[in-house]
Scaffold this motif. Structure first.
Motif, PDB file in Angstrom:
ATOM      1  N   VAL A  78      13.835   5.131  -1.122  1.00 49.16           N
ATOM      2  CA  VAL A  78      12.543   5.032  -0.438  1.00 49.16           C
ATOM      3  C   VAL A  78      11.449   5.343  -1.449  1.00 49.16           C
ATOM      4  CG1 VAL A  78      11.142   5.851   1.483  1.00 49.16           C
ATOM      5  CG2 VAL A  78      13.642   5.751   1.709  1.00 49.16           C
ATOM      6  N   PHE A  79      10.696   4.334  -1.817  1.00 48.65           N
ATOM      7  CA  PHE A  79       9.675   4.499  -2.848  1.00 48.65           C
ATOM      8  C   PHE A  79       8.293   4.516  -2.197  1.00 48.65           C
ATOM      9  CE2 PHE A  79       6.674   3.286  -6.109  1.00 48.65           C
ATOM     10  CZ  PHE A  79       7.088   4.062  -7.181  1.00 48.65           C
ATOM     11  N   LEU A  80       7.635   5.675  -2.292  1.00 50.43           N
ATOM     12  CA  LEU A  80       6.320   5.867  -1.673  1.00 50.43           C
ATOM     13  C   LEU A  80       5.327   6.414  -2.702  1.00 50.43           C
ATOM     14  CD1 LEU A  80       7.497   7.537   1.675  1.00 50.43           C
ATOM     15  CD2 LEU A  80       6.957   5.127   1.287  1.00 50.43           C
ATOM     16  N   ASP A  81       5.288   5.779  -3.861  1.00 50.76           N
ATOM     17  CA  ASP A  81       4.379   6.244  -4.910  1.00 50.76           C
ATOM     18  C   ASP A  81       3.677   5.087  -5.610  1.00 50.76           C
ATOM     19  OD1 ASP A  81       2.983   8.014  -6.503  1.00 50.76           O
ATOM     20  OD2 ASP A  81       4.595   8.199  -7.977  1.00 50.76           O
ATOM     21  N   SER A  82       3.253   4.093  -4.868  1.00 46.52           N
ATOM     22  CA  SER A  82       2.493   2.997  -5.482  1.00 46.52           C
ATOM     23  C   SER A  82       1.089   3.424  -5.857  1.00 46.52           C
ATOM     24  CB  SER A  82       2.467   1.776  -4.552  1.00 46.52           C
ATOM     25  OG  SER A  82       3.738   1.162  -4.528  1.00 46.52           O
ATOM     26  N   ALA A  83       0.620   4.549  -5.321  1.00 51.47           N
ATOM     27  CA  ALA A  83      -0.656   5.105  -5.769  1.00 51.47           C
ATOM     28  C   ALA A  83      -0.526   5.795  -7.115  1.00 51.47           C
ATOM     29  CB  ALA A  83      -1.203   6.086  -4.735  1.00 51.47           C
ATOM     30  N   GLY A  84       0.719   6.043  -7.545  1.00 49.63           N
ATOM     31  CA  GLY A  84       0.942   6.621  -8.861  1.00 49.63           C
ATOM     32  C   GLY A  84       1.266   5.541  -9.870  1.00 49.63           C
ATOM     33  N   SER A  85       2.470   5.012  -9.774  1.00 46.09           N
ATOM     34  CA  SER A  85       2.878   3.901 -10.628  1.00 46.09           C
ATOM     35  C   SER A  85       3.939   3.140  -9.852  1.00 46.09           C
ATOM     36  CB  SER A  85       3.429   4.412 -11.963  1.00 46.09           C
ATOM     37  OG  SER A  85       3.663   3.344 -12.855  1.00 46.09           O
ATOM     38  N   SER A  86       3.610   1.940  -9.418  1.00 41.74           N
ATOM     39  CA  SER A  86       4.451   1.213  -8.476  1.00 41.74           C
ATOM     40  C   SER A  86       5.656   0.585  -9.156  1.00 41.74           C
ATOM     41  CB  SER A  86       3.631   0.145  -7.766  1.00 41.74           C
ATOM     42  OG  SER A  86       4.349  -0.388  -6.664  1.00 41.74           O
ATOM     43  N   SER A 100      -7.091   3.755   3.575  1.00 42.34           N
ATOM     44  CA  SER A 100      -6.309   2.884   2.704  1.00 42.34           C
ATOM     45  C   SER A 100      -4.821   3.168   2.886  1.00 42.34           C
ATOM     46  CB  SER A 100      -6.710   3.125   1.243  1.00 42.34           C
ATOM     47  OG  SER A 100      -6.204   4.376   0.800  1.00 42.34           O
ATOM     48  N   GLY A 101      -4.015   2.666   1.951  1.00 43.08           N
ATOM     49  CA  GLY A 101      -2.584   2.887   1.992  1.00 43.08           C
ATOM     50  C   GLY A 101      -2.132   4.195   1.392  1.00 43.08           C
ATOM     51  N   LEU A 102      -3.063   5.002   0.914  1.00 46.06           N
ATOM     52  CA  LEU A 102      -2.744   6.301   0.337  1.00 46.06           C
ATOM     53  C   LEU A 102      -2.828   7.366   1.432  1.00 46.06           C
ATOM     54  CD1 LEU A 102      -4.173   7.582  -3.050  1.00 46.06           C
ATOM     55  CD2 LEU A 102      -3.770   9.108  -1.133  1.00 46.06           C
ATOM     56  N   VAL A 103      -1.717   8.060   1.683  1.00 43.52           N
ATOM     57  CA  VAL A 103      -1.649   9.066   2.744  1.00 43.52           C
ATOM     58  C   VAL A 103      -1.408  10.431   2.108  1.00 43.52           C
ATOM     59  CG1 VAL A 103      -0.500   9.784   4.867  1.00 43.52           C
ATOM     60  CG2 VAL A 103      -0.670   7.342   4.299  1.00 43.52           C
ATOM     61  N   SER A 104      -2.268  11.405   2.417  1.00 46.69           N
ATOM     62  CA  SER A 104      -2.111  12.756   1.874  1.00 46.69           C
ATOM     63  C   SER A 104      -1.787  13.723   3.009  1.00 46.69           C
ATOM     64  CB  SER A 104      -3.376  13.192   1.138  1.00 46.69           C
ATOM     65  OG  SER A 104      -4.491  13.190   2.009  1.00 46.69           O
ATOM     66  N   PHE A 105      -0.923  14.701   2.695  1.00 48.41           N
ATOM     67  CA  PHE A 105      -0.532  15.658   3.733  1.00 48.41           C
ATOM     68  C   PHE A 105      -0.057  16.950   3.086  1.00 48.41           C
ATOM     69  CE2 PHE A 105       3.375  13.480   2.652  1.00 48.41           C
ATOM     70  CZ  PHE A 105       4.401  14.415   2.801  1.00 48.41           C
ATOM     71  N   THR A 106       0.043  17.995   3.900  1.00 46.13           N
ATOM     72  CA  THR A 106       0.614  19.267   3.477  1.00 46.13           C
ATOM     73  C   THR A 106       1.643  19.717   4.503  1.00 46.13           C
ATOM     74  OG1 THR A 106      -1.184  20.494   4.558  1.00 46.13           O
ATOM     75  CG2 THR A 106      -1.447  20.016   2.206  1.00 46.13           C
ATOM     76  N   VAL A 107       2.561  20.557   4.056  1.00 49.66           N
ATOM     77  CA  VAL A 107       3.571  21.152   4.924  1.00 49.66           C
ATOM     78  C   VAL A 107       3.375  22.661   4.878  1.00 49.66           C
ATOM     79  CG1 VAL A 107       6.035  21.449   5.376  1.00 49.66           C
ATOM     80  CG2 VAL A 107       5.182  19.266   4.469  1.00 49.66           C
ATOM     81  N   ASP A 108       3.172  23.272   6.027  1.00 49.76           N
ATOM     82  CA  ASP A 108       2.924  24.712   6.078  1.00 49.76           C
ATOM     83  C   ASP A 108       4.045  25.479   5.384  1.00 49.76           C
ATOM     84  OD1 ASP A 108       0.671  24.155   7.511  1.00 49.76           O
ATOM     85  OD2 ASP A 108       1.459  24.841   9.452  1.00 49.76           O
ATOM     86  N   GLY A 109       3.648  26.407   4.509  1.00 50.81           N
ATOM     87  CA  GLY A 109       4.611  27.266   3.843  1.00 50.81           C
ATOM     88  C   GLY A 109       5.257  26.678   2.617  1.00 50.81           C
TER      89      GLY A 109
END
Length: 390
Positions: A18-26, A319-328
């Motif tokens: 599962v590749f979810l880093d096209s905002a880095g280097s696709s 856009s297609g870039l999704v940012s999130f955090t996970v508590d802890g």
């Protein structure tokens, strides 16, 4: 609609994890990989000079291909080795003096900010951030209040590196042009996932990379220098590609955007970038934007439903870039634990977007960026993996 089966056949690695880093280097598609490898092999057979000579027509056609992609004129295209190189070359060519002002957004990228601060040290110009709306986009009202004839440049990030917002462009351009300011659009995160029409947006300068959403090789970039801006700029880092040495004491600078190019470059990588642009055009920029938007929307929706997970995206348009955090859990730990599950995401830190991250009290965020080659079931696998992190 994009043929998912076909693009996944062109992207073997996308079928394995599962590749979810096209905002880095696709992941570059097979046609891009083959272009690069074939030319490297040819260089090994006949040497770099002859191999390049054989591809002169293809290299020349590349200007028209990128012009089609970005909706500008071929003579407004310059190839570089990165988006940063494009951006630095553009900013370095803007004449600034003591008392001049440069406006930036609160989502300005670190590489841009550092270069502008250096420029300010050298020239006496000031660098001033324009406040954002509560939704995250640049405040057009605040921009209007800050603009005057001393503003020589507005640096506008189209899509920031740390959240999914899409800044308005045409409205910023119209306001800036009323006081005679140039607008430089950092399109590093938008070209390849969103249609970017230079003529329609009206920007004076645009920088972009090949390695992200466009799915080209690393070490490639493009700079657009529009005809209306060219006469106001003076490129400083010029070699025999950008000018002709005519007498012992004189030279003639090129009048088109190629004044910003350097003579030495990776021919193989440039051919790969051109192929990546063709690939995107053949798929259709609107279809790409639709597919990426659908996948990002599902990621946001799924993450928002998970306990202890917070989506950190800003913007009314996203856009297609999704940012999130996970508590802890720090973002690098989330990244690494997902990588152990064969899921590739990345992390973005305060230093990359200092103004915005500090304002929001964030030290890091996880960044998931699903491209059109990501299958729906892979997104569900990603969401299931995140749900088990807490």
């Amino acid at each position: 609609m994009i043929d998912l089966t076909a693009v996944r056949l062109d992207t073997p690695a996308a079928r394995r994890h599962v590749f979810l880093d096209s905002a880095g280097s696709s992941l570059p598609p097979n046609p891009v990989v083959e272009q690069v490898l074939a030319h490297v092999r040819r260089e090994a057979e006949v040497g770099g000079y002859l191999a390049a000579q054989e591809r002169l027509d293809d290299l020349e056609r590349g200007y028209s291909v990128l012009a089609r992609l970005l909706d500008c004129r071929p003579e407004e295209i310059a190839f570089t080795d990165s988006a940063t190189r494009s951006w630095l070359a553009a900013v370095d060519a803007v004449p600034l003096a003591e008392g001049d002002r440069v406006l930036v957004t609160e989502v300005e990228y670190a590489a841009n900010a550092i270069a502008l601060l250096r420029k300010a040290e050298e020239t006496g110009a000031s660098i001033e951030p324009v406040p954002s709306e509560p939704s995250g986009e640049i405040s057009l009202d605040a921009l209007d209040r800050m603009l005057d004839e001393r503003v020589k440049l507005v640096s506008l990030v189209h899509v920031p590196t740390n959240s999914g917002l899409v800044n308005p462009v045409r409205e910023v351009v119209d306001a800036a042009h009323r006081v005679g300011a140039l607008v430089l659009l950092d399109a590093c995160q938008s070209v390849g996932q969103l249609p970017v029409h230079v003529a329609e947006l009206g920007v004076d300068l645009l920088s972009a990379t090949g390695r992200k959403w466009l799915r080209g090789p690393r070490g490639t970039g493009v700079l657009v220098v529009t005809a209306q801006a060219a006469g106001r700029l003076r490129p400083r880092l010029v070699d025999l590609r950008g000018a002709v040495w005519e007498t012992p004491t004189s030279y003639t600078l090129r009048e088109d955007a190629r004044a910003y190019e350097l003579w030495e470059y990776s021919v193989a990588d440039r051919l790969g970038l051109i192929e990546a642009a063709r690939y995107a055009l053949d798929l259709g920029l609107d279809k790409i934007a639709e597919a990426v938007g659908e996948r990002a929307a599902r990621v946001r929706e799924g993450l928002a439903e998970l306990p202890g997970v917070r989506v950190r995206d800003l913007g009314t348009r996203r856009s297609g870039l999704v940012s999130f955090t996970v508590d802890g859990l720090a973002a690098p730990e989330v990244r690494d634990r997902l990588r152990a599950a064969d899921i590739t995401v990345t992390a973005s830190f305060t230093a990359s977007t200092l103004l915005d991250m500090t304002k929001r009290g964030l030290s890091s965020v996880v960044r998931a960026s699903p491209h059109y080659f990501v299958a729906p079931e892979q997104i569900e696998s990603f969401l299931a993996a995140v749900s088990k992190l807490g």
